[in-house]
Design an enzyme around this catalytic site. Structure first.
Site, PDB file in Angstrom:
ATOM      1  N   ARG A   1      -1.398  -5.845  -8.458  1.00 30.43           N
ATOM      2  CA  ARG A   1      -0.337  -6.792  -8.110  1.00 30.43           C
ATOM      3  C   ARG A   1      -0.224  -7.775  -9.253  1.00 30.43           C
ATOM      4  NH1 ARG A   1      -3.093  -7.325  -2.322  1.00 30.43           N
ATOM      5  NH2 ARG A   1      -4.782  -6.771  -3.708  1.00 30.43           N
TER       6      ARG A   1
ATOM      7  N   LYS B   1     -18.474  -6.175   6.138  1.00 24.95           N
ATOM      8  CA  LYS B   1     -17.240  -6.918   5.922  1.00 24.95           C
ATOM      9  C   LYS B   1     -16.518  -7.105   7.254  1.00 24.95           C
ATOM     10  CE  LYS B   1     -13.438  -6.638   2.697  1.00 24.95           C
ATOM     11  NZ  LYS B   1     -12.735  -5.772   1.759  1.00 24.95           N
TER      12      LYS B   1
ATOM     13  N   SER C   1      -2.912  -7.782   2.596  1.00 18.32           N
ATOM     14  CA  SER C   1      -3.222  -7.741   4.023  1.00 18.32           C
ATOM     15  C   SER C   1      -3.613  -9.126   4.530  1.00 18.32           C
ATOM     16  CB  SER C   1      -4.357  -6.754   4.289  1.00 18.32           C
ATOM     17  OG  SER C   1      -3.965  -5.458   3.950  1.00 18.32           O
TER      18      SER C   1
ATOM     19  N   HIS D   1       0.843  -1.210   0.000  1.00 15.65           N
ATOM     20  CA  HIS D   1       0.000   0.000   0.000  1.00 15.65           C
ATOM     21  C   HIS D   1       0.872   1.252   0.000  1.00 15.65           C
ATOM     22  CE1 HIS D   1      -3.009  -2.671   2.349  1.00 15.65           C
ATOM     23  NE2 HIS D   1      -3.536  -2.497   1.155  1.00 15.65           N
TER      24      HIS D   1
HETATM   25  P1  ADP Z   1      -5.757  -6.112   0.378  1.00 18.54           P
HETATM   26  O1  ADP Z   1      -6.053  -6.891  -0.883  1.00 18.54           O
HETATM   27  O2  ADP Z   1      -4.298  -6.120   0.697  1.00 18.54           O
HETATM   28  O3  ADP Z   1      -6.645  -6.457   1.525  1.00 18.54           O
HETATM   29  P2  ADP Z   1      -6.973  -3.397   0.215  1.00 18.54           P
HETATM   30  O4  ADP Z   1      -8.429  -3.596   0.097  1.00 18.54           O
HETATM   31  O5  ADP Z   1      -6.515  -2.709   1.431  1.00 18.54           O
HETATM   32  O6  ADP Z   1      -6.084  -4.673  -0.003  1.00 18.54           O
HETATM   33  O7  ADP Z   1      -6.411  -2.710  -1.096  1.00 18.54           O
HETATM   34  C1  ADP Z   1      -6.478  -1.402  -1.428  1.00 18.54           C
HETATM   35  C2  ADP Z   1      -5.791  -1.191  -2.748  1.00 18.54           C
HETATM   36  O8  ADP Z   1      -4.408  -1.481  -2.614  1.00 18.54           O
HETATM   37  C3  ADP Z   1      -6.272  -2.042  -3.911  1.00 18.54           C
HETATM   38  O9  ADP Z   1      -6.244  -1.226  -5.065  1.00 18.54           O
HETATM   39  C4  ADP Z   1      -5.222  -3.129  -3.981  1.00 18.54           C
HETATM   40  O10 ADP Z   1      -5.112  -3.655  -5.286  1.00 18.54           O
HETATM   41  C5  ADP Z   1      -3.990  -2.369  -3.609  1.00 18.54           C
HETATM   42  N1  ADP Z   1      -2.905  -3.176  -3.067  1.00 18.54           N
HETATM   43  C6  ADP Z   1      -2.901  -3.933  -1.948  1.00 18.54           C
HETATM   44  N2  ADP Z   1      -1.708  -4.546  -1.760  1.00 18.54           N
HETATM   45  C7  ADP Z   1      -0.932  -4.153  -2.809  1.00 18.54           C
HETATM   46  C8  ADP Z   1       0.402  -4.462  -3.229  1.00 18.54           C
HETATM   47  N3  ADP Z   1       1.162  -5.321  -2.552  1.00 18.54           N
HETATM   48  N4  ADP Z   1       0.840  -3.879  -4.350  1.00 18.54           N
HETATM   49  C9  ADP Z   1       0.031  -3.052  -5.057  1.00 18.54           C
HETATM   50  N5  ADP Z   1      -1.205  -2.739  -4.741  1.00 18.54           N
HETATM   51  C10 ADP Z   1      -1.699  -3.285  -3.634  1.00 18.54           C
END
Ligand code: ADP
Length: 161
Positions: free
Chosen positions: A91, A42, A129, A18
């Site tokens: 990713r 959620k 996460s 993130h």
């Molecule tokens: P997670 O899938 O880790 O629970 P979130 O819902 O917090 O993620 O994700 C928020 C945003 O961050 C999304 O656009 C997700 O694709 C992106 N994201 C999460 N982890 C990464 C990473 N390792 N690299 C790039 N983008 C990421």
């Protein structure tokens, strides 16, 4: 005109993946809202206030980044903040289909707001996460995955469960 962007997510908890996207996105806009989604349907590991406290600590050196939270439609929130761009991190290829559909749905709802996908650094391409929570639950180290204070908080949370 000030260019405003939004980077939404659940950040449960924030990872280096993130933070990499936040760093990249913040260079493309004048003001970036990092928006923690509060979805009561959620199940989350951390409360929204805890997720925000961790993000605040991680972002204390970022100048044009504002920490916020939202519920309801992302595009309504984007409009309220006068944002022109929603940033999403990509990713692996597996993120693409879902994000592609979401971006098209959001465009249908609000044609003025553009979704921009940012590619993660290769070293974080595996990171999520949920992976972080799985590793810590099984007793593994989170070095290189999350900042040390996030790891500490995760350990505390697990020990009181
Ligand atoms: P997670 O899938 O880790 O629970 P979130 O819902 O917090 O993620 O994700 C928020 C945003 O961050 C999304 O656009 C997700 O694709 C992106 N994201 C999460 N982890 C990464 C990473 N390792 N690299 C790039 N983008 C990421």
């Amino acid at each position: 005109m000030m260019r405003i962007g939004i980077y939404p997510g659940s950040f449960d908890p924030v990872t280096y993946g993130h933070l990499d996207i936040i760093h990249r996105a913040s260079r493309l806009v004048d003001k970036l809202y990092v928006a923690v989604s509060s979805n009561p349907n959620k199940q989350s590991f951390f409360e929204i206030s805890e997720r925000m406290t961790l993000l605040q600590e991680a972002l204390k050196k970022s100048k044009n980044v504002i920490l916020d939270h939202f519920s309801g439609l992302l595009v309504s929130y984007a409009k309220e903040k006068k944002a022109a761009v929603i940033f999403k991190g990509l990713r692996a290829f597996s993120d693409f289909e879902y994000e592609f559909r979401m971006a098209l749905a959001n465009r249908e709802l609000e044609p003025e707001v553009e979704t921009v996908f940012l590619m993660t650094s290769h070293q974080y391409a595996y990171l999520s996460s949920s992976l972080v929570k799985e590793v810590i639950t099984l007793g593994g180290s989170l070095k290189g995955m999350v900042p040390p204070f996030v790891e500490k908080k995760l350990k505390e949370k697990i020990s009181i469960r």
